[in-house]
Design a protein around this motif. Sequence first.
Motif, PDB file in Angstrom:
ATOM      1  N   SER A  10       0.843  -1.200   0.000  1.00 41.54           N
ATOM      2  CA  SER A  10       0.000   0.000   0.000  1.00 41.54           C
ATOM      3  C   SER A  10       0.872   1.241   0.000  1.00 41.54           C
ATOM      4  O   SER A  10       1.989   1.247   0.486  1.00 41.54           O
ATOM      5  N   SER A  13      -0.879   7.825   2.463  1.00 39.77           N
ATOM      6  CA  SER A  13      -2.080   8.603   2.203  1.00 39.77           C
ATOM      7  C   SER A  13      -1.860  10.057   2.562  1.00 39.77           C
ATOM      8  O   SER A  13      -0.931  10.418   3.278  1.00 39.77           O
ATOM      9  N   HIS A  92      -9.688   2.651  -8.748  1.00 38.91           N
ATOM     10  CA  HIS A  92      -9.573   3.927  -8.056  1.00 38.91           C
ATOM     11  C   HIS A  92      -8.148   4.273  -7.680  1.00 38.91           C
ATOM     12  O   HIS A  92      -7.849   5.425  -7.370  1.00 38.91           O
ATOM     13  N   SER A  93      -7.256   3.322  -7.672  1.00 36.60           N
ATOM     14  CA  SER A  93      -5.875   3.549  -7.257  1.00 36.60           C
ATOM     15  C   SER A  93      -4.926   3.348  -8.428  1.00 36.60           C
ATOM     16  O   SER A  93      -4.792   2.239  -8.949  1.00 36.60           O
ATOM     17  N   ASP A  94      -4.257   4.426  -8.833  1.00 42.25           N
ATOM     18  CA  ASP A  94      -3.286   4.306  -9.922  1.00 42.25           C
ATOM     19  C   ASP A  94      -2.036   3.549  -9.493  1.00 42.25           C
ATOM     20  O   ASP A  94      -1.214   3.184 -10.338  1.00 42.25           O
ATOM     21  N   SER A  95      -1.878   3.326  -8.188  1.00 44.70           N
ATOM     22  CA  SER A  95      -0.720   2.573  -7.714  1.00 44.70           C
ATOM     23  C   SER A  95      -0.945   1.071  -7.739  1.00 44.70           C
ATOM     24  O   SER A  95      -0.019   0.299  -7.488  1.00 44.70           O
ATOM     25  N   ASP A  96      -2.175   0.646  -8.034  1.00 44.98           N
ATOM     26  CA  ASP A  96      -2.448  -0.783  -8.087  1.00 44.98           C
ATOM     27  C   ASP A  96      -1.616  -1.418  -9.209  1.00 44.98           C
ATOM     28  O   ASP A  96      -1.531  -0.873 -10.315  1.00 44.98           O
ATOM     29  N   GLU A 217     -10.932   0.244   2.473  1.00 48.66           N
ATOM     30  CA  GLU A 217     -10.356   1.034   1.388  1.00 48.66           C
ATOM     31  C   GLU A 217     -10.878   0.596   0.021  1.00 48.66           C
ATOM     32  O   GLU A 217     -10.900   1.393  -0.921  1.00 48.66           O
ATOM     33  N   GLN A 224     -15.925   8.332  -3.127  1.00 53.09           N
ATOM     34  CA  GLN A 224     -14.761   9.120  -2.731  1.00 53.09           C
ATOM     35  C   GLN A 224     -15.230  10.296  -1.893  1.00 53.09           C
ATOM     36  O   GLN A 224     -16.368  10.752  -1.997  1.00 53.09           O
ATOM     37  N   ASP A 231      -8.440  14.069  -5.581  1.00 57.45           N
ATOM     38  CA  ASP A 231      -7.700  12.840  -5.857  1.00 57.45           C
ATOM     39  C   ASP A 231      -6.634  12.592  -4.797  1.00 57.45           C
ATOM     40  O   ASP A 231      -6.145  13.501  -4.145  1.00 57.45           O
ATOM     41  N   HIS A 234      -6.900   8.739   0.708  1.00 56.38           N
ATOM     42  CA  HIS A 234      -7.392   7.414   1.047  1.00 56.38           C
ATOM     43  C   HIS A 234      -8.748   7.527   1.734  1.00 56.38           C
ATOM     44  O   HIS A 234      -8.961   8.382   2.592  1.00 56.38           O
TER      45      HIS A 234
END
Length: 583
Positions: A10, A13, A92-96, A217, A224, A231, A234
């Motif tokens: 993860s 945030s 929703h998470s560009d880090s996924d 989450e 959101q 954006d 968390h």
Amino acid sequence: MTDCIDPSTSSSSSPPPPTTFLHPRREPFEHGLLPIPKLIFSDGATTLSSLKHKLTDRCPTHRVDSLAVSEIFQISTDHARLVLDTLASVLHSDSDPLVKARPGEIDSVGVDVHDLILFLYIQSYKRLLPRSHKDSASVADVWPSTSAFDGYLSALSPLQLVRSNSRRSMPSQADEEAHQLSYFQKHLANILSLLAEPVEGEGEGEESLVLTMERFEHLGFLIQFGEKGSDGIHLSQAAPFFANSDPDMPAVPVPATQVHDWLLQNVASALEHISERVSAKENGPSSASDQDVAMADACTSSIKASPSARGPSFIEGISKSSFVKQASDLKGSSVKVLNCHDSVIYILAPLRYATIYGCSDATIVVGAVGKAVRVEHCERVHVITAAKRICIANCRECMFFLGVNQRPLIVGDNHKLQVAPYNTFYAQLEEHMNQVGIEATTNKWDEPLALGVVDPHDSLSHPAGVSDVQAELATRLDPDQFTNFLIPNWFGGESTGSTSDNPFPLPDAYMASQQRNHKNLGEIKQILREAPLEETRKRDLSCALHVYFKDWLYGNNPSVICCHAYFPLLVFWKFLSIWNFLD
């Protein structure tokens, strides 16, 4: 290929914003619905709960690939891969890891089981019916009165189906947001039950379910918080039971009933806020920043840009004109092109999402779209775009010049669609493609995937009786008909950039046709230059060529001449160069 994928770590945030209105995430509802019958469950919580256990039993790391999805949900491998590609485009998470994966890495990365379950749950969502247009008299001027396809499957063409009888248009953003929040409100208990875990020794039922911060989450896929849905925040940082938790220590799980009550309160507040906003708009003067003011009601030659990164920019009601917007002209990372006719529209910017709806007899160039493009209810429209993926729904006689990293998806009642390789460029194109993650080396323009004629999410979808009919596939454009599309250099200081040619390699047949056309053009120009004609005869020849060129335009595409801007000026000038040998 393995079924189990290592979980991701993860990211940190940011602190919550001062105003914490709850908003639905539009992207899953606008770009994440697939008309695959086996993935639409009437008893979503019961069926999906069982399927979730099968997925987690198969892969304890909670990330699964398309093979596992195909086998457990009993769908084809093509459809399973489509699920992963679509889910990646609306996460929703560009880090996924799934979002960051290159096209060939999707299966090695896999999808988180809980994101997949929420994605499948909302497949039961039905889009809001369009609303009546404010000015039916002006809109009537652009409706096609007849269609070559009337009487075939649909009684009406796409534009007629959407508007001709009821004069309907897309719902306002406020209407859609309220509709999506109401759906979330109605299904909240089921959604939480799919994310929650039972506490050992506490018996069964809702009272025994708890949510960890990590599971909570995952609701960020659907909702959101923050002013205008800022954006990078968390979801847990807006919740009093998880806010300010020590990142080095797991937060204490919270009873699902407590989460349920808190979210219901926030949904109620958000719906009340939407109602007040709409009421104020209807009772007071319109504002330039009002998200729900239709462009066509104000000015047909300007764009209404929403004032935040959360909302899309709108280009609406453009008719019989050219329209150009660049990155500096747009606020936010999404664009919607609505109800535009007989025009050329250039959107030369890096975007996340783009929607083209209800347009006819237009050429629309959309720069670089890193998530998804949706083209719906359009007639005789040429769409030119570089994008990660595109979905085409309920369109007729449209042509798509594509540079796409994923297979084009075709759904609904479509007729006489054509696809072709990407055929243009502008100075900043490669820079924009790099910004949003589009790879020029991968172009699947000629591998369209068709689903059913009936879209169960669309209230305007096809009547009953043809639910098992596959959507009509697009055909490839004849290479002999392929030409480059030249974007005029109208942009002054913003025209600097390194792109000087089409970044997508052309297939051999199209490249050969292009080279043949260039050779023929050069030979004709040389013949004209060397023609032993007197000055008066040269002028006569020039006039004759003008006349024949106009006749050719009328004969090949009558809609071209209906608007001076439909055929880009530089293309016309290129033809003029054939006979402009007097200089």
